[in-house]
Design a protein around this motif. Structure first.
Motif, PDB file in Angstrom:
ATOM      1  N   ALA A 240       0.856  -1.171   0.000  1.00  0.00           N
ATOM      2  CA  ALA A 240       0.000   0.000   0.000  1.00  0.00           C
ATOM      3  C   ALA A 240       0.904   1.237   0.000  1.00  0.00           C
ATOM      4  O   ALA A 240       1.479   1.594   1.029  1.00  0.00           O
ATOM      5  CB  ALA A 240      -0.909  -0.003   1.228  1.00  0.00           C
ATOM      6  N   ASP A 241       1.085   1.820  -1.189  1.00  0.00           N
ATOM      7  CA  ASP A 241       1.857   3.055  -1.344  1.00  0.00           C
ATOM      8  C   ASP A 241       3.231   2.944  -0.662  1.00  0.00           C
ATOM      9  O   ASP A 241       4.087   2.175  -1.092  1.00  0.00           O
ATOM     10  CB  ASP A 241       1.033   4.225  -0.804  1.00  0.00           C
ATOM     11  N   GLY A 242       3.459   3.680   0.431  1.00  0.00           N
ATOM     12  CA  GLY A 242       4.762   3.705   1.087  1.00  0.00           C
ATOM     13  C   GLY A 242       5.175   2.393   1.710  1.00  0.00           C
ATOM     14  O   GLY A 242       6.322   2.259   2.146  1.00  0.00           O
ATOM     15  N   GLY A 243       4.288   1.405   1.749  1.00  0.00           N
ATOM     16  CA  GLY A 243       4.691   0.075   2.179  1.00  0.00           C
ATOM     17  C   GLY A 243       5.801  -0.480   1.313  1.00  0.00           C
ATOM     18  O   GLY A 243       6.615  -1.296   1.767  1.00  0.00           O
ATOM     19  N   ALA A 244       5.851  -0.028   0.053  1.00  0.00           N
ATOM     20  CA  ALA A 244       6.931  -0.463  -0.841  1.00  0.00           C
ATOM     21  C   ALA A 244       8.289   0.023  -0.334  1.00  0.00           C
ATOM     22  O   ALA A 244       9.300  -0.683  -0.485  1.00  0.00           O
ATOM     23  CB  ALA A 244       6.667   0.052  -2.254  1.00  0.00           C
ATOM     24  N   ASN A 245       8.338   1.210   0.267  1.00  0.00           N
ATOM     25  CA  ASN A 245       9.596   1.689   0.857  1.00  0.00           C
ATOM     26  C   ASN A 245      10.065   0.734   1.953  1.00  0.00           C
ATOM     27  O   ASN A 245      11.264   0.481   2.099  1.00  0.00           O
ATOM     28  CB  ASN A 245       9.409   3.081   1.466  1.00  0.00           C
ATOM     29  N   ARG A 246       9.117   0.222   2.733  1.00  0.00           N
ATOM     30  CA  ARG A 246       9.460  -0.686   3.841  1.00  0.00           C
ATOM     31  C   ARG A 246      10.048  -1.986   3.313  1.00  0.00           C
ATOM     32  O   ARG A 246      11.035  -2.497   3.853  1.00  0.00           O
ATOM     33  CB  ARG A 246       8.216  -0.965   4.688  1.00  0.00           C
TER      34      ARG A 246
ATOM     35  N   ASP B 119       1.458   9.033  -2.548  1.00  0.00           N
ATOM     36  CA  ASP B 119       2.052  10.244  -1.979  1.00  0.00           C
ATOM     37  C   ASP B 119       3.206   9.932  -1.034  1.00  0.00           C
ATOM     38  O   ASP B 119       3.845  10.855  -0.504  1.00  0.00           O
ATOM     39  CB  ASP B 119       0.993  11.079  -1.249  1.00  0.00           C
ATOM     40  N   SER B 120       3.509   8.636  -0.821  1.00  0.00           N
ATOM     41  CA  SER B 120       4.550   8.255   0.129  1.00  0.00           C
ATOM     42  C   SER B 120       5.696   7.469  -0.497  1.00  0.00           C
ATOM     43  O   SER B 120       6.816   7.524  -0.009  1.00  0.00           O
ATOM     44  CB  SER B 120       3.947   7.414   1.273  1.00  0.00           C
ATOM     45  N   ILE B 121       5.431   6.730  -1.543  1.00  0.00           N
ATOM     46  CA  ILE B 121       6.474   5.913  -2.153  1.00  0.00           C
ATOM     47  C   ILE B 121       7.553   6.806  -2.756  1.00  0.00           C
ATOM     48  O   ILE B 121       7.260   7.818  -3.406  1.00  0.00           O
ATOM     49  CB  ILE B 121       5.881   4.958  -3.215  1.00  0.00           C
TER      50      ILE B 121
END
Length: 260
Positions: free
Chosen positions: A49-55, A86-88
């Motif tokens: 979910a969006d910025g979860g990809a950064n994790r 908006d976070s990735i």
């Protein structure tokens, strides 16, 4: 008589200890639980979910300190990245695009959370048309900003006909719909003893349980009154029956028994 709904956290067990591995995994933008590699390995569908990809990009290599980070990032490739984007980070987005990950930008939709968006994708997926339907596990859904956490809890109520489990390193949360009686099977080596039954959204005038240290018998629960927090499980099976939807939560033990 109401139908019994069975609940199990066998997804926390290694693959050779259970055949119940029909689930989809959603990774949200919070610290990855220590058992993320296990869940990832056995999931039928993997979404960020969006910025979860950064994790996934930043933190998963840390679980494998003796392996090359790039090899880990290639091995743990999400099937889908979905959200309002908006976070990735741009470098993370470009990396997974190069690996063939499907990216769905829903920045036009500001009325639903990124978890909402991912659950809808799973509900409409081909895999979910098979029987049994996919159980959805969401990591990083608890902790962090309280408004995010409240939004994630609200998602459980939006989709009461879909089995969804919210996970952190410390605990899990599930909805127990009032339409069923519930039988919860505990993994004592991995879960407990602390647990709770919480009526969010509406009072629960009559709730009855078995298997808890402090069982309820047609007990009235509501905010501003009694709420069953800091209870304890006594065995490996809990039963719950209520006239209201309840949140069930149980602690997850801190031990290294959840590796692939």
């Amino acid at each position: 008589m109401e139908e019994v709904m069975f609940h199990s956290s066998s997804f926390l067990l290694p693959a050779d200890e259970t055949s119940e591995k029909r689930y989809a995994l959603i990774v949200l933008n919070q610290n990855l639980p220590r058992f993320t590699p296990l869940l990832w390995q056995h999931a039928k569908l993997r979404l960020c979910a969006d910025g979860g990809a950064n994790r996934i990009y930043d933190e998963l290599p840390l679980f494998f300190p003796h392996e090359d980070a790039l090899l880990i990032r290639n091995r743990y490739k999400p099937d889908v990245i979905k959200g309002d984007m908006d976070s990735i980070r741009p470098d993370v987005l470009d990396f997974y695009l190069s690996l063939g990950t499907k990216v769905i930008d829903e920045s036009h939709d500001q009325d639903t959370t990124d978890l909402d968006k991912c659950i809808l994708y799973i509900r409409h997926s081909t895999l979910n048309q098979e029987s049994p339907k996919l159980h959805i596990l969401a990591t990083g859904a608890l902790g962090g900003r309280f408004d995010h956490e409240a939004g994630n809890l609200n998602v459980l109520y939006r989709y009461p006909d879909t089995r969804i489990t919210l996970l952190s390193d410390d605990c899990l949360v599930q909805l127990l719909p009032k339409t069923h009686r519930h039988e919860i099977h505990i993994q004592p080596s991995l879960q407990g003893p602390h647990c709770g039954l919480i009526p969010i959204g509406a009072p629960a005038a009559r709730t009855t349980t078995t298997g808890l240290q402090w069982d309820l018998t047609n007990t009235d629960m509501r905010f501003g009154g009694l709420v069953s927090t800091s209870n304890l499980v006594k065995g490996d099976k809990i039963t719950v029956e209520s006239d209201s939807d309840l949140l069930w939560t149980i602690s997850i033990k801190k031990q290294d028994s959840t590796t692939p």
